[in-house]
Design an enzyme around this catalytic site. Structure first.
Site, PDB file in Angstrom:
ATOM      1  CG  ASP A  79      -2.094   0.965   1.100  1.00  0.00           C
ATOM      2  OD1 ASP A  79      -2.248   1.594   0.033  1.00  0.00           O
ATOM      3  OD2 ASP A  79      -2.847   1.103   2.075  1.00  0.00           O
ATOM      4  CE  LYS A  80      -0.272   7.821  -2.317  1.00  0.00           C
ATOM      5  NZ  LYS A  80      -1.628   8.424  -2.368  1.00  0.00           N
ATOM      6  CG  HIS A  81      -0.365   7.520   4.434  1.00  0.00           C
ATOM      7  ND1 HIS A  81      -1.721   7.612   4.661  1.00  0.00           N
ATOM      8  CD2 HIS A  81       0.195   8.611   5.027  1.00  0.00           C
ATOM      9  CE1 HIS A  81      -1.968   8.694   5.371  1.00  0.00           C
ATOM     10  NE2 HIS A  81      -0.826   9.322   5.604  1.00  0.00           N
ATOM     11  CB  SER A  82      -0.479  10.911   0.112  1.00  0.00           C
ATOM     12  OG  SER A  82      -0.292  12.320   0.033  1.00  0.00           O
ATOM     13  CB  THR A 119      -8.550   8.712  -1.297  1.00  0.00           C
ATOM     14  OG1 THR A 119      -7.231   9.241  -1.428  1.00  0.00           O
ATOM     15  CG2 THR A 119      -8.720   7.570  -2.282  1.00  0.00           C
ATOM     16  NE  ARG A 167      -2.656  13.677  17.779  1.00  0.00           N
ATOM     17  CZ  ARG A 167      -2.425  13.278  16.528  1.00  0.00           C
ATOM     18  NH1 ARG A 167      -2.949  12.144  16.074  1.00  0.00           N
ATOM     19  NH2 ARG A 167      -1.690  14.011  15.730  1.00  0.00           N
ATOM     20  CB  SER A 182      -2.313   9.124  13.986  1.00  0.00           C
ATOM     21  OG  SER A 182      -3.598   9.240  13.406  1.00  0.00           O
ATOM     22  CE  LYS A 186      -5.879   6.561  10.207  1.00  0.00           C
ATOM     23  NZ  LYS A 186      -5.230   7.341  11.289  1.00  0.00           N
ATOM     24  CE  LYS A 187      -2.622   4.085   4.093  1.00  0.00           C
ATOM     25  NZ  LYS A 187      -3.365   3.632   2.882  1.00  0.00           N
TER      26      LYS A 187
END
Length: 430
Positions: A79-82, A119, A167, A182, A186-187
């Protein structure tokens, strides 16, 4: 073990041990830690920080506070996260392109945050598309199509969901340790065997300076590796929108232009760079060539269409996407007030303009209008004559378009002489 002793350890400037951090994360998830204790914990971390091992332990504990998926598939799960920017619809290209290359992408994504688009909101501009699936449905789409982009279920990292809300109201959002935990909790709960991070830097990003972006990228990569997931990061330029458009349906249009034959421009090139990084990290050779071919051959478009249909969208979306996407009733060009070269773009200001048009949320309960936004935004370095377009506004009402026009003129700076835009990929962190 009790919350008070853990908070006292943080107050002294020490990092609680892994067992204590695990206990606190579970208390966040099951409610045995109060809101007051959670707020004090967050402030302690924000002020004094965690050491590297503590950050990794807390991230793993947040991940393990709920369901952690396990996969039994015949290829790597990646997977990818931005970290968020404007005009960033890379996931909609990258997930099907990677799936077409033979890996699996169970992408758990989010909605718009502040000036950045989400997204899930973009995908939901496609009629019928469902981003909320049961675990069985999610597994089925991933195994059959190769990718699925969904919202996090309630049992994915519940400790993070609780702590994030606290937060937000205790001025502790800007903590490198808490941001890292954080994002990754999740990822990593998706059961990944590889991750690439797109850490944005510039006017349209949360991290404005290269030093801040580098610190976050380093923390994310080191922490993910410490929890057992091979990870790398690209620090990428967000001094201007990544795609020519900002807004949900408008960004889907840009995605479809890439997937159906135009693999040029910053949007396509970043998708290819991120995909190549993931494939090579997973042991594939010539990752860049593979991702580029998946896009130019139409295989990624075919996979995207299969995902759309499997998740409730139109069966022939890829073949006739223009018919399905909504269009705003007011469309207006904003023209250059004088001749000049585009020397700077305030990406955050443009993102907030889209939010005020109704394309994002000012409060959590706001309903997003998928049709509104900006398109054909000029890039840095463009030379314009007086009266040439800076951008095109897509609005629900004339009054909204008026306000957006003034904001666009203020956000795009014209000057003299040639200007070279920054490189797209600024640095690689491994």
């Amino acid at each position: 073990m009790e919350a008070r002793s853990i908070i006292a350890t943080l107050r002294r400037g020490d990092t609680p041990d892994a067992d204590a951090l695990g206990w606190f994360a579970q208390g966040l998830a099951d409610g045995s830690v109060t809101d007051a204790q959670a707020g004090a914990f967050a402030m302690g971390v924000c002020l004094n920080g965690l050491n590297d091992s503590g950050r990794a332990a807390f991230t793993a504990a947040m991940r393990d506070s709920g369901k952690v998926l396990r996969w039994d598939l015949d290829a790597p799960v990646v997977d990818k996260h931005s970290t968020g920017g404007v005009g960033d619809c890379v996931s909609l290209i990258l997930a099907p392109a990677l799936a077409a290359c033979g890996v699996y992408v169970p992408m758990i994504s989010g909605r718009g945050l502040g000036h950045t688009g989400g997204t899930l909101d973009k995908l939901e501009s496609i009629p019928g598309f469902r981003t909320t699936l049961s675990e069985d449905q999610f597994r089925h789409v991933v195994s059959e199509v190769g990718c699925a982009i969904v919202s996090a279920s309630a049992d994915i990292a519940p400790a993070d969901k609780r702590l994030y809300a606290i937060r937000d109201v205790t001025a502790t959002v800007e903590s490198l340790d808490l941001i890292t935990a954080s994002i990754l909790s999740k990822k990593l709960a998706a059961g990944l065997e590889g991750l690439v991070l797109d850490v944005k830097c510039g006017s349209g990003a949360f991290m404005k300076s290269p030093d801040d972006a580098r610190a976050l990228a380093r923390a994310l990569v080191d922490t993910a590796k410490a929890t057992g997931c091979p990870t790398s990061a690209l620090i990428t330029d967000m001094s201007q929108p990544l795609a020519p458009s900002l807004g949900n349906a408008l960004e889907v249009i840009d995605v479809m232009h890439v997937l159906t034959g135009n693999a040029q421009g910053r949007l396509a090139e970043l998708a290819i760079a991120l995909g190549a990084t993931l494939l090579e990290q997973a042991g594939f050779e010539a990752g860049e060539d593979a991702v580029r071919h998946a896009i130019t051959s139409g295989q990624a478009a075919e996979t995207f269409g299969a995902m759309v249909y499997a998740m409730g969208g139109p069966v022939r979306f890829v073949e006739d996407w223009a018919r399905f996407l909504p269009e705003a009733p007011v469309i207006r060009e904003v023209t250059a007030p004088m001749a000049g070269t585009v020397t700077a773009i305030d990406g955050e200001a443009l993102g907030l303009t889209v939010v005020r048009l109704g394309g994002g949320r000012q409060v959590e309960t706001d309903v997003v209008d998928p049709a509104v936004g900006l398109s054909d935004v000029v890039p840095i370095g463009a030379r314009l004559a007086k009266g040439q377009p800076l951008a095109r506004i897509h609005a629900a009402r004339e009054a909204q378009a008026d306000a957006a026009e003034a904001a666009i003129r203020a956000a795009i700076t014209l000057g003299g002489g040639p200007v070279v835009a920054p490189d797209l990929v600024l640095e690689r962190i491994t």
